[in-house]
Motif scaffolding. Sequence first.
Motif, PDB file in Angstrom:
ATOM      1  N   LEU A   1       0.839  -1.192   0.000  1.00 24.48           N
ATOM      2  CA  LEU A   1       0.000   0.000   0.000  1.00 24.48           C
ATOM      3  C   LEU A   1       0.875   1.244   0.000  1.00 24.48           C
ATOM      4  O   LEU A   1       1.782   1.374   0.829  1.00 24.48           O
ATOM      5  N   LEU A   2       0.603   2.157  -0.935  1.00 28.32           N
ATOM      6  CA  LEU A   2       1.295   3.448  -0.940  1.00 28.32           C
ATOM      7  C   LEU A   2       0.512   4.474  -0.129  1.00 28.32           C
ATOM      8  O   LEU A   2       1.072   5.174   0.700  1.00 28.32           O
TER       9      LEU A   2
ATOM     10  N   ARG B   1      12.636   5.694  -3.382  1.00 33.43           N
ATOM     11  CA  ARG B   1      11.660   5.500  -2.303  1.00 33.43           C
ATOM     12  C   ARG B   1      10.331   6.168  -2.684  1.00 33.43           C
ATOM     13  O   ARG B   1      10.307   7.143  -3.408  1.00 33.43           O
ATOM     14  N   ILE B   2       9.269   5.602  -2.129  1.00 36.38           N
ATOM     15  CA  ILE B   2       7.967   6.268  -2.249  1.00 36.38           C
ATOM     16  C   ILE B   2       7.449   6.428  -0.835  1.00 36.38           C
ATOM     17  O   ILE B   2       7.445   5.537  -0.059  1.00 36.38           O
TER      18      ILE B   2
ATOM     19  N   TYR C   1      -1.842   0.941  -4.535  1.00 42.06           N
ATOM     20  CA  TYR C   1      -0.789  -0.030  -4.259  1.00 42.06           C
ATOM     21  C   TYR C   1       0.332   0.067  -5.287  1.00 42.06           C
ATOM     22  O   TYR C   1       0.100   0.433  -6.439  1.00 42.06           O
ATOM     23  N   LEU C   2       1.534  -0.301  -4.862  1.00 40.20           N
ATOM     24  CA  LEU C   2       2.689  -0.455  -5.741  1.00 40.20           C
ATOM     25  C   LEU C   2       2.916  -1.946  -5.914  1.00 40.20           C
ATOM     26  O   LEU C   2       3.064  -2.673  -4.926  1.00 40.20           O
TER      27      LEU C   2
ATOM     28  N   THR D   1      -1.781  10.601  -9.685  1.00 41.06           N
ATOM     29  CA  THR D   1      -1.088  10.369  -8.408  1.00 41.06           C
ATOM     30  C   THR D   1      -0.026   9.288  -8.567  1.00 41.06           C
ATOM     31  O   THR D   1       1.096   9.421  -8.075  1.00 41.06           O
ATOM     32  N   ALA D   2      -0.376   8.212  -9.273  1.00 38.77           N
ATOM     33  CA  ALA D   2       0.569   7.110  -9.489  1.00 38.77           C
ATOM     34  C   ALA D   2       1.771   7.574 -10.317  1.00 38.77           C
ATOM     35  O   ALA D   2       2.911   7.201 -10.011  1.00 38.77           O
ATOM     36  N   VAL D   3       1.537   8.382 -11.329  1.00 33.56           N
ATOM     37  CA  VAL D   3       2.641   8.879 -12.163  1.00 33.56           C
ATOM     38  C   VAL D   3       3.600   9.714 -11.312  1.00 33.56           C
ATOM     39  O   VAL D   3       4.820   9.542 -11.389  1.00 33.56           O
TER      40      VAL D   3
END
Length: 183
Positions: A107-108, A182-183, A125-126, A169-171
């Motif tokens: 989960l991001l 890192r995210i 999620y990643l 958001t994902a981009v």
Amino acid sequence: MSHKKFEETTIETKPIYQGKIISLQVDTVRLPNGNTSTREIVKHPGAVAVLALVDGKMLVVEQFRKALEKSQVEIPAGKLDPGEDPLDAARRELEEETGYRAGSIRLLHSFYTSPGFADEIVHLYLAEDLTVGEVNPDEDEFLEIEAITLEQAQQYMKEWRISDAKTITAVYAWQVYQLTGRI
């Protein structure tokens, strides 16, 4: 700052529509100053979205979105089934829409899409360490899968081919990931 000073108390809820995915209600509320007002609220079961990375590219699906009357390029996503764990739903949606299985998924962040009128929450999620499986979209889902670079994603955003909040958001999360590890 106390959130209580802004709280609105529901006096009455009037159901307007109950669909397969969403429902609409009108709530009469008491405002913090004692006055009353109405709130139109869309209830949604929640959803998942997956930033899936394979060979340095992001998996996306293109599909027609009737509400927008156009095709959109988006990350794999879908609604939660009743009582479904979001992690399980993320794995399911990734495999159904792209055919890939994630060796690693986490989960991001979770976020509300439109808190002014809806309670929909999206769990982003990643997914990494992907292996190819079999695509199995829902029977009313027609889509095309593509693996795109960050530069392509940014270009799609400029062209409005990518214009939804979860994919944007994902981009941006992916860009930070590429820059920092890192995210």
